[in-house]
Design an enzyme around this catalytic site. Structure first.
Site, PDB file in Angstrom:
ATOM      1  N   LYS A   1       0.832  -1.214   0.000  1.00  0.00           N
ATOM      2  CA  LYS A   1       0.000   0.000   0.000  1.00  0.00           C
ATOM      3  C   LYS A   1       0.861   1.257   0.000  1.00  0.00           C
ATOM      4  O   LYS A   1       0.650   2.170  -0.790  1.00  0.00           O
ATOM      5  CB  LYS A   1      -0.936   0.021   1.233  1.00  0.00           C
TER       6      LYS A   1
ATOM      7  N   ARG B   1      -9.817   0.721   9.086  1.00  0.00           N
ATOM      8  CA  ARG B   1      -9.317  -0.631   9.319  1.00  0.00           C
ATOM      9  C   ARG B   1     -10.307  -1.447  10.117  1.00  0.00           C
ATOM     10  O   ARG B   1     -10.035  -2.606  10.431  1.00  0.00           O
ATOM     11  CB  ARG B   1      -8.054  -0.500  10.146  1.00  0.00           C
TER      12      ARG B   1
ATOM     13  N   ARG C   1      11.548  -6.152   4.426  1.00  0.00           N
ATOM     14  CA  ARG C   1      11.324  -4.701   4.338  1.00  0.00           C
ATOM     15  C   ARG C   1      12.321  -3.921   5.201  1.00  0.00           C
ATOM     16  O   ARG C   1      12.659  -4.296   6.305  1.00  0.00           O
ATOM     17  CB  ARG C   1       9.914  -4.324   4.795  1.00  0.00           C
TER      18      ARG C   1
ATOM     19  N   ARG D   1      11.327  -2.005  10.884  1.00  0.00           N
ATOM     20  CA  ARG D   1      10.231  -1.618  11.784  1.00  0.00           C
ATOM     21  C   ARG D   1      10.071  -2.629  12.926  1.00  0.00           C
ATOM     22  O   ARG D   1      10.167  -3.831  12.705  1.00  0.00           O
ATOM     23  CB  ARG D   1       8.916  -1.535  10.983  1.00  0.00           C
TER      24      ARG D   1
ATOM     25  N   ARG E   1      -0.514  -9.119  13.296  1.00  0.00           N
ATOM     26  CA  ARG E   1      -1.100  -8.152  12.360  1.00  0.00           C
ATOM     27  C   ARG E   1      -1.971  -8.857  11.322  1.00  0.00           C
ATOM     28  O   ARG E   1      -3.031  -8.350  10.935  1.00  0.00           O
ATOM     29  CB  ARG E   1       0.008  -7.344  11.666  1.00  0.00           C
TER      30      ARG E   1
END
Ligand code: AP5
Ligand code: MG
Ligand code: ZN
Length: 209
Positions: A13, A88, A122, A155, A166
């Site tokens: 996203k 969300r 990531r 992160r 998540r």
């Protein structure tokens, strides 16, 4: 154009939003990025949400809704926006409909296996928030952001336990928004599995750009 980017963690996203900003000349509003800036600044909001986010859980609806309401009231969001990571939950979607009318909801279609691969590799710039990946989008120097010179880090919520949480939270609380917006006739599906340039193409096609 008022757009929502909906999809599981790691779907791409933020990466697509960075491209869409150039195409559509609209502000990219990411609730996750706003929370991360607040954490970095050690503001009252940051101190309140840090543990929740690091554990992979959702920040409470009331605080998140208030934050987005204030952000969408700013001048740069009047002609449109790309809202990434909000709503969300169904209550967030209901609240949003009371203060803004969305044109399209872009649903990032991607299997869990790709999500795990993307989040596992990531890396993020602490200063400008740019996303990198150790395989798919590797910066020349693994510690320095090529865009702004900021420090590149991993992160805290990309640890394996937090990623599992998540995904669980996404399935239980966010995935129901797919049907919610489909029934309203606002949903457009984008195949988010290919490499970035192809996803950009899929996105343009889906929106008739
Ligand atoms: P948030 O920051 O929104 O995280 P998220 O939804 O989990 O999504 P991510 O940012 O992890 O993934 P992404 O889809 O942006 O993927 P990316 O482009 O980085 O939220 C963080 C937390 O804040 C939440 O868990 C929650 O606690 C809180 N929060 C936020 N909003 C909230 C709300 N509304 N209510 C309550 N709490 C809220 O890509 C991932 C990786 O893949 C990158 O390395 C990238 O380089 C790579 N990549 C991207 N696209 C491709 C591609 N096409 N091919 C190959 N690699 C790719
Ligand atoms: Mg993101
Ligand atoms: Zn940077």
């Amino acid at each position: 154009m008022k757009l929502i980017f909906l999809g599981p963690p790691g779907a791409g996203k933020g990466t697509l939003a960075a491209k869409a900003v150039d195409i559509l000349k609209l502000p990219h509003i990411s609730t996750g990025a706003i929370f991360r800036s607040a954490i970095a600044a050690q503001s009252t909001l940051g101190l309140k949400v840090k543990a929740v986010i690091d554990a992979g859980k959702l920040v409470d609806d009331a605080a998140t809704i208030e934050l987005v309401k204030e952000r969408l009231a700013q001048a740069d969001a009047q002609a449109g926006y790309i809202l990434d990571g909000f709503p969300r939950t169904i209550p967030q979607a209901e609240a949003l409909s009371a203060f803004s009318s969305v044109d399209k909801v872009v649903n990032f279609d991607i299997p869990d296996s790709s999500v795990l691969e993307r989040l596992g590799g990531r890396r993020v710039c602490r200063k400008c928030g740019a996303n990198y990946h150790i395989v798919f989008n590797k910066p020349k120097n693994e510690k320095v952001c090529p865009a702004c010179g900021g420090e590149i880090y991993t992160r805290d919520d990309d640890r394996e336990e937090a990623v599992q949480k998540r995904l669980e939270v996404y399935r239980a609380q966010t995935a129901p928004l797919i049907d919610y917006y489909r029934k309203k006739g606002l949903l457009v599906d984008v195949d988010a599995r290919p490499l970035v340039d192809e996803v950009v193409g899929n996105f343009k096609k889906a929106l008739g750009l």
